[in-house]
Design a protein around this motif. Sequence first.
Motif, PDB file in Angstrom:
ATOM      1  N   ILE A  42       0.837  -1.203   0.000  1.00 37.47           N
ATOM      2  CA  ILE A  42       0.000   0.000   0.000  1.00 37.47           C
ATOM      3  C   ILE A  42       0.873   1.253   0.000  1.00 37.47           C
ATOM      4  N   LEU A  77      -7.276   6.180   0.692  1.00 38.84           N
ATOM      5  CA  LEU A  77      -7.228   4.739   0.892  1.00 38.84           C
ATOM      6  C   LEU A  77      -8.590   4.257   1.367  1.00 38.84           C
ATOM      7  N   PHE A  94       1.114   4.097  -3.099  1.00 42.86           N
ATOM      8  CA  PHE A  94       0.796   5.518  -2.932  1.00 42.86           C
ATOM      9  C   PHE A  94       1.984   6.392  -3.314  1.00 42.86           C
TER      10      PHE A  94
END
Length: 349
Positions: free
Chosen positions: A20, A58, A24
């Motif tokens: 994750i 998110l 990003f």
Amino acid sequence: MSGDLVLVTGGTGFIGAHCIAQLFHAGYRVRTTVRSLEREADVRAMLKVAGCEPGAELSFVAADLMADAGWAEATAGCTYVLHVASPFPLGVPKHEDDLIVPAREGALRVLRASRDAGVKRVVLTSSFAAIGYGHKPQDAPFDETVWTDVDGGGVSAYAKSKTLAERAAWNFIAREGGDLELSVVNPVGVFGPALGPDFSTSIVLVERLMNGDVPGLPRISFGAVDVRDVVDLHLRAMVHPAAKGERFLAVAGEFLSFIEIARILKHHMGGAAKRVPLRQLPDWMVRVVALLDPSVKLILGELGKKKGASNAKARRVLGWTPLTNEESIVATAESLVRLGLLKDSAKKA
């Protein structure tokens, strides 16, 4: 910096959280699955440690590998899926199907939902466990052309689960995948910076060494790779045209023995490594310890064995360049100290 939406399954996991964060940083939008939405705060706390605070960018979906609910919602609108979630216990399960069924059925659920949602490519996190077990000893390093022989004797439930799940994934793509593409990453033991108390079983080895929880070092060798490099390989496999339909071994270099890891910790970690043992245990003693510690049973079949694995394909096809074993082991230990996850730091707190 495409802004494409990527689903990461298992956001509470060690590799998942690092995925994750890197996505990003690379400019993607991210959705992640958790078994319970109550774990959102845990994921965000790990991301903060990784230097990533995505806020509302998110999103979370509750989904379980053993149930259909949530997967259509999770994959909707996604261009790519990183299927990272899979069970990896510290001990030996009561029955091998406790691992095999969730791994295989979970992979198929994710692939089915991804196909139906029009996802371009799924990158499946498999394992060296799907490559290097159930074989007679060999001098040549293992590569992506080899599969674990689940009938070869002495193959753990975990290795069976990863092998059968990956086999099922490739069969699904061949028979009913439609336009969905698949790439697979097969890591060895994953080390590197912990982001919180949820970390890989490999890092537990370093934690136990640093805490002095083991009386000595078994004659075991295994591959190592940094989690940041594992994620980098996932992202390369996600978008590179040549990665379609391919599997990639994620290994930094030569396999490490426990005694080599202990020496790295002693050399770099000073007083924090004072409890790290340097004594080699005879095999019979390890077998006795395994009677008391279920996690030790996992390594009995590998006592004294020498293995190797090649990262040539990932380097050649995807331009992948991993950190060294030493850098990864040191980063692991430093993170455990920094986050206060060792015995000494717990007492001070």
